[in-house]
Write a protein that holds these residues in place. Structure first.
Motif, short mmCIF file in Angstrom:
data_model
loop_
_atom_site.label_atom_id
_atom_site.label_comp_id
_atom_site.label_asym_id
_atom_site.label_seq_id
_atom_site.Cartn_x
_atom_site.Cartn_y
_atom_site.Cartn_z
N PRO A 223 0.72 -1.01 0.02
CA PRO A 223 -0.10 -0.01 -0.27
C PRO A 223 0.71 1.77 0.16
CG PRO A 223 -0.07 -1.24 2.17
CD PRO A 223 0.62 -2.08 0.93
N ILE A 224 0.08 2.21 -1.11
CA ILE A 224 0.83 3.15 -0.68
C ILE A 224 -0.12 4.89 -0.42
CG2 ILE A 224 1.17 5.94 -2.47
CD1 ILE A 224 3.87 3.04 -1.96
N GLU A 225 0.54 4.97 0.70
CA GLU A 225 -0.76 6.41 1.54
C GLU A 225 -2.00 5.37 2.06
OE1 GLU A 225 -0.97 9.31 -1.36
OE2 GLU A 225 0.65 10.02 -0.23
N ASP A 226 -1.16 4.14 2.11
CA ASP A 226 -2.91 3.05 2.81
C ASP A 226 -3.65 2.22 1.54
OD1 ASP A 226 -1.96 3.78 5.10
OD2 ASP A 226 -2.97 4.96 5.46
N LYS A 227 -3.14 2.51 0.41
CA LYS A 227 -4.22 2.15 -0.60
C LYS A 227 -2.89 0.83 -1.36
CE LYS A 227 -7.42 5.54 0.04
NZ LYS A 227 -8.91 4.72 0.82
N VAL A 228 -4.08 0.20 -2.00
CA VAL A 228 -3.08 -0.95 -2.57
C VAL A 228 -2.95 0.13 -3.79
CG1 VAL A 228 -3.82 -2.95 -3.71
CG2 VAL A 228 -4.82 -2.77 -2.55
N PHE A 229 -1.81 -1.17 -4.30
CA PHE A 229 -0.44 -0.04 -5.56
C PHE A 229 -0.78 -0.98 -6.41
CE2 PHE A 229 2.35 0.12 -8.61
CZ PHE A 229 2.07 1.01 -9.25
N LEU A 230 -2.26 -0.97 -8.18
CA LEU A 230 -1.74 -1.74 -9.22
C LEU A 230 -2.01 -1.19 -10.28
CD1 LEU A 230 -5.59 -3.03 -7.67
CD2 LEU A 230 -3.61 -4.48 -8.09
N ALA A 231 -0.70 -1.71 -11.30
CA ALA A 231 -1.12 -1.06 -12.18
C ALA A 231 -0.99 -2.25 -13.21
CB ALA A 231 0.47 -0.33 -12.70
N GLU B 63 4.85 -3.84 -21.84
CA GLU B 63 5.24 -2.94 -23.06
C GLU B 63 5.27 -1.31 -22.63
OE1 GLU B 63 8.02 -2.69 -25.45
OE2 GLU B 63 8.12 -4.92 -25.76
N THR B 64 3.95 -0.89 -22.13
CA THR B 64 3.87 -0.02 -20.86
C THR B 64 3.05 -0.65 -19.72
OG1 THR B 64 1.78 0.55 -22.66
CG2 THR B 64 4.26 1.27 -23.28
N TRP B 65 3.06 0.39 -19.01
CA TRP B 65 2.27 0.48 -17.68
C TRP B 65 1.03 1.39 -17.50
CZ3 TRP B 65 2.04 -4.60 -15.24
CH2 TRP B 65 2.92 -5.48 -15.73
N GLN B 66 -0.04 1.09 -16.71
CA GLN B 66 -0.93 1.87 -15.95
C GLN B 66 -1.59 1.69 -14.71
OE1 GLN B 66 -1.72 0.23 -19.62
NE2 GLN B 66 0.13 2.20 -20.18
N VAL B 67 -1.10 3.09 -13.86
CA VAL B 67 -1.38 3.05 -12.46
C VAL B 67 -2.85 2.85 -12.54
CG1 VAL B 67 -1.36 3.36 -10.36
CG2 VAL B 67 1.05 3.85 -11.79
N VAL B 68 -3.58 1.82 -11.62
CA VAL B 68 -4.81 2.05 -11.55
C VAL B 68 -5.34 2.97 -9.87
CG1 VAL B 68 -6.74 0.03 -10.90
CG2 VAL B 68 -5.21 -0.92 -12.06
N LYS B 69 -6.28 3.76 -10.89
CA LYS B 69 -6.72 5.22 -9.86
C LYS B 69 -8.59 4.66 -8.99
CE LYS B 69 -3.02 7.31 -10.83
NZ LYS B 69 -1.71 8.09 -9.73
N LYS B 70 -8.75 3.54 -9.40
CA LYS B 70 -9.60 3.26 -8.90
C LYS B 70 -10.00 3.09 -7.54
CE LYS B 70 -14.47 0.60 -9.61
NZ LYS B 70 -14.81 0.39 -10.20
N GLY C 132 -12.42 -7.99 -7.85
CA GLY C 132 -12.82 -6.41 -8.22
C GLY C 132 -12.77 -5.47 -6.87
N ASP C 133 -14.33 -4.78 -7.00
CA ASP C 133 -13.75 -4.11 -6.24
C ASP C 133 -15.21 -4.62 -4.61
OD1 ASP C 133 -13.79 -2.09 -7.64
OD2 ASP C 133 -15.83 -1.78 -8.88
N VAL C 134 -14.83 -5.55 -4.64
CA VAL C 134 -15.34 -6.83 -3.06
C VAL C 134 -14.12 -7.20 -2.65
CG1 VAL C 134 -17.00 -8.53 -2.45
CG2 VAL C 134 -17.20 -6.87 -4.66
N CYS C 135 -14.79 -6.92 -1.40
CA CYS C 135 -13.14 -8.25 -0.87
C CYS C 135 -13.90 -8.19 1.16
CB CYS C 135 -12.39 -7.19 0.00
SG CYS C 135 -13.00 -5.59 1.33
N PHE C 136 -13.11 -9.85 1.25
CA PHE C 136 -13.22 -10.63 2.07
C PHE C 136 -12.24 -11.10 2.80
CE2 PHE C 136 -15.41 -11.60 -2.31
CZ PHE C 136 -17.29 -12.18 -1.68
N PRO C 137 -12.52 -11.08 4.34
CA PRO C 137 -11.29 -11.39 5.38
C PRO C 137 -11.69 -13.22 5.30
CG PRO C 137 -13.56 -10.89 6.54
CD PRO C 137 -14.35 -10.75 4.69
N LEU C 138 -10.33 -14.04 5.02
CA LEU C 138 -9.66 -14.86 5.09
C LEU C 138 -9.85 -15.65 6.56
CD1 LEU C 138 -7.01 -14.20 1.92
CD2 LEU C 138 -9.34 -16.35 1.89
N PRO C 139 -10.16 -16.77 6.50
CA PRO C 139 -10.14 -17.71 7.61
C PRO C 139 -9.19 -18.58 8.07
CG PRO C 139 -11.22 -18.43 5.58
CD PRO C 139 -10.52 -17.41 4.99
#
Length: 339
Positions: free
Chosen positions: A137-145, A152-159, A206-213
């Motif tokens: 995490p960067i500033e407590d946010k997941v980093f995704l690209a 060849e090229t990468w785009q950081v996910v801003k959503k 996606g936009d959903v997350c689940f605690p893992l046991p």
């Protein structure tokens, strides 16, 4: 008479069943290997510390070792190979970089770099030309690209959503390049699935997350890797506590994706901490870690230890049936199954 019949039945089961063992291919190279990509039964790439990349074109019988010029002190924690000539390697931090070769490793060019303070890449995965990389995490946010052109090229996910906000002590393990996978599931149109570890472990779809046991509560605990079956109906998450790798409690979580996300547990647990897992077929699964190699023939419900040799990562061939391992001190192995 009954004893004879039972003996015959047991003998038939043994003869028709398969046994598994790990064949050591080589070790001794000055590199801790955590990146592994198996293009086919013959073409294998691996990567690790001290700027090292390995390549085999003969199914692991021999490896060519390359120390990437200018990056001799970097740790390439993950690798994605497309063929015998084209491959991408990921160095985790200070700065985080991704390099690509198109000539079999003779030369490498930089296709991604991020000098942000705290940047630490953990794993990447590809499905054809599309790929994704996840970082701490960067500033407590997941980093995704993401990439759509073979890296060849990468785009950081801003959503950003609520699931992108990470808890204190939650991050991603760069133990095997296996905590993210490109896979379209029936229950979602999302392109990739990933898992976090540490104080808290979660499954992200996606936009959903689940605690893992799974084991949690310490920086050394939690989910390390995920794999999904060929059908996409089931998945397995492995991990544990790498500081106590013989502890077998809550080291794997079984997942059903058929109608909704449902978690279940192994009846016979794996033999301690595991850093990587790979489906060999729809039902056969192999996992590895510093605690050894385990095999399951029933989707991970029951595990058996087949080797005490420690490996960091296991991968199945994308275009074949072979399964390979990589670990510390340049250790490389192969799964052998025989009747």
């Amino acid at each position: 008479m009954m004893k004879t019949i039972l003996t015959c039945i047991l003998s038939a089961c043994i003869l028709t069943g398969y046994s598994q063992r790990v064949e050591l291919l080589q070790e001794g190279t000055n590199s801790s290997l955590r990146g592994l990509s198996v293009v086919s039964d013959n073409v294998i790439w691996c990567s690790g510390s001290n700027g090292m990349v390995g390549k085999s074109l003969d199914g692991g019988l021999s490896f060519q070792w390359i120390q990437v010029k200018g990056y001799e002190k970097r740790d390439f924690r993950d690798i994605e190979a497309f063929d015998s000539s084209t491959s991408i390697i990921m160095a985790v931090a200070e700065p985080a970089i991704i390099l690509k070769t198109s000539d079999g490793g003779i030369s490498w060019r930089k296709v991604f770099e991020d000098t942000t303070t705290g940047m630490f890449l953990d794993a990447m995965d590809f499905d054809g030309e599309k790929g994704v990389v996840v970082g701490d995490p960067i500033e407590d946010k997941v980093f995704l690209a993401e990439t759509s052109d073979f890296g060849e090229t990468w785009q950081v996910v801003k959503k950003y959503t609520n699931c992108n906000s990470m808890a204190q002590g939650e991050a991603f393990f760069a133990s095997s390049g296996s905590n993210i996978i490109m896979k379209n599931l029936k229950i979602t149109n999302n392109k990739f699935v990933y898992v976090s570890g540490g104080i808290l472990s979660r499954l992200f779809i996606g936009d959903v997350c689940f605690p893992l046991p799974i084991q949690s509560g310490k920086n050394s605990t939690g989910a390390n890797a995920i794999d999904i079956s060929p059908s996409g109906n089931t998945g397995i998450v492995v991990g544990g506590d790498f500081s106590n790798d013989k502890l077998s409690v809550s080291t794997s979580v079984l997942i059903s994706f058929e109608n909704r996300v449902v978690f279940s547990f192994s009846q016979t647990p794996s033999n301690g901490y595991k850093s990587s897992v790979s489906f060999v077929s729809e039902s056969d699964v192999v996992s590895c870690g510093t605690s050894g190699v385990d095999f399951s023939a029933d989707h991970g419900v029951n595990w058996k230890n087949i080797s005490m040799a420690g490996f960091h990562v296991v991968k199945k061939s994308k275009k074949g049936q072979s399964v390979f391992f990589a670990g510390a001190n340049g250790k490389l192995g192969k799964l052998n199954q025989s009747k």
